[in-house]
Motif scaffolding. Structure first.
Motif, short mmCIF file in Angstrom:
data_model
loop_
_atom_site.label_atom_id
_atom_site.label_comp_id
_atom_site.label_asym_id
_atom_site.label_seq_id
_atom_site.Cartn_x
_atom_site.Cartn_y
_atom_site.Cartn_z
N TRP A 206 -8.47 -8.41 1.37
CA TRP A 206 -8.47 -7.01 0.94
C TRP A 206 -9.88 -6.44 0.87
O TRP A 206 -10.14 -5.33 1.31
CB TRP A 206 -7.81 -6.88 -0.42
CG TRP A 206 -6.33 -7.05 -0.45
CD1 TRP A 206 -5.48 -7.07 0.62
CD2 TRP A 206 -5.51 -7.22 -1.60
NE1 TRP A 206 -4.19 -7.23 0.20
CE2 TRP A 206 -4.17 -7.33 -1.16
CE3 TRP A 206 -5.79 -7.29 -2.97
CZ2 TRP A 206 -3.11 -7.50 -2.04
CZ3 TRP A 206 -4.73 -7.46 -3.85
CH2 TRP A 206 -3.41 -7.56 -3.39
N GLU B 282 -11.27 -6.31 4.72
CA GLU B 282 -10.53 -5.47 5.66
C GLU B 282 -10.31 -4.05 5.13
O GLU B 282 -10.18 -3.11 5.92
CB GLU B 282 -9.18 -6.11 6.00
CG GLU B 282 -9.28 -7.48 6.65
CD GLU B 282 -10.04 -7.44 7.95
OE1 GLU B 282 -9.89 -6.46 8.70
OE2 GLU B 282 -10.80 -8.40 8.22
N GLU B 283 -10.28 -3.89 3.83
CA GLU B 283 -10.04 -2.58 3.23
C GLU B 283 -11.29 -2.03 2.54
O GLU B 283 -11.20 -1.20 1.64
CB GLU B 283 -8.89 -2.66 2.22
CG GLU B 283 -7.63 -3.31 2.74
CD GLU B 283 -7.01 -2.56 3.90
OE1 GLU B 283 -7.18 -1.33 3.97
OE2 GLU B 283 -6.36 -3.20 4.75
N PRO C 282 0.80 -1.23 0.00
CA PRO C 282 0.00 0.00 0.00
C PRO C 282 0.83 1.28 0.00
O PRO C 282 0.30 2.37 -0.22
CB PRO C 282 -0.80 -0.11 1.30
CG PRO C 282 0.11 -0.89 2.21
CD PRO C 282 0.79 -1.88 1.31
N GLU D 43 -11.60 1.76 2.17
CA GLU D 43 -10.81 2.36 1.10
C GLU D 43 -11.51 2.22 -0.25
O GLU D 43 -11.54 3.15 -1.06
CB GLU D 43 -9.42 1.73 1.03
CG GLU D 43 -8.55 2.34 -0.07
CD GLU D 43 -7.15 1.76 -0.14
OE1 GLU D 43 -6.50 1.92 -1.19
OE2 GLU D 43 -6.72 1.14 0.85
#
Length: 239
Positions: free
Chosen positions: A187, A190-191, A56, A194
């Motif tokens: 991803w 958890e993300e 990232p 974003e």
């Protein structure tokens, strides 16, 4: 045969299908975990190939992550010694910047499954098993320009510079051909925040869309990755 050096930048961006493939071909490898404080090799000459994974962070964050500078020094050495390199996402950016190109924010981030158009049918056959376009996973907000001597071989609708070749041996990719289901699932869950923060872009899939796609898209991606890696290992130093 000397091992392939693999650099993992962060705990959740793992080698995945890349090491599955190397194992299937009985190619030795050594993993360097930056997230666990591993020391990078002092020279790439002790390896048959050099692979860098994603992360990232920005490739330009060398003051924050000093090992990025070391990775790029190894890029220069690998190029000089003609040791094949392969870079996934941030790894592709490290090859590009290590060889003098610019890496900067892209107009539209790309997250999710993306159609990658291969420019030349011979390279589509040789490197992608004839898949054209090739559907591969993306997660990036920055992109590379091309280093001197590089040939652009793939583009997407939202970012032109998706993959380049140097001397038909060093491959820099903006996409993540290495992913397996657990990584993309992690991803996407958890993300999720974003993803939602850039959801207004046409280049970004929703977390729910990505999760729903895994059963079908991951085997397709692994099949393409197998062809990419099969071609890349042809350049490995076998002595």
């Amino acid at each position: 045969m000397k091992p392939v050096a693999i650099v993992q930048q962060i705990h959740h961006d793992t080698p995945d299908y890349f090491t599955d493939f190397l194992d299937s071909e009985n190619i030795p490898w050594q993993l360097f975990r930056m997230d666990q404080g591993d020391e990078l090799p002092t020279t790439i000459a002790n390896f048959s190939g050099y692979c860098m994974l994603g992360g990232p962070m920005s490739v330009n964050d060398e003051a924050i992550y000093p090992w990025l500078s070391t990775e790029m020094q190894l890029v220069k050495e690998a190029y000089e010694l003609d040791i094949p390199m392969i870079g996934h996402c941030l790894g592709g950016q490290l090859i590009a910047k290590g060889l003098g190109a610019t890496v900067a924010p892209v107009p539209m981030p790309e997250i999710g499954w993306c159609q990658i158009q291969i420019h030349d049918e011979k390279e589509a056959s040789e490197w992608f098993g004839g898949e054209n376009p090739a559907k591969l996973f993306q997660w990036h907000g920055e992109g590379f320009q091309l280093p001197a001597g590089a040939r652009l071989i793939a583009s997407s609708a939202h970012w032109q510079n998706q993959a380049f070749l140097i001397n038909n041996k060093h491959l820099g990719m903006q996409f993540h051909c290495e992913v397996k289901e657990d990584k993309v699932k992690h991803w996407s869950i958890e993300e999720r925040a974003e993803i939602e923060s850039v959801q207004h872009h046409a280049s970004v899939q929703s977390a729910d869309e990505i999760l729903a796609s895994l059963a079908k898209s991951i085997p397709e991606s692994n099949r393409i990755a197998h062809r990419i890696y099969s071609r890349w290992i042809q350049g490995l130093i076998r002595a």
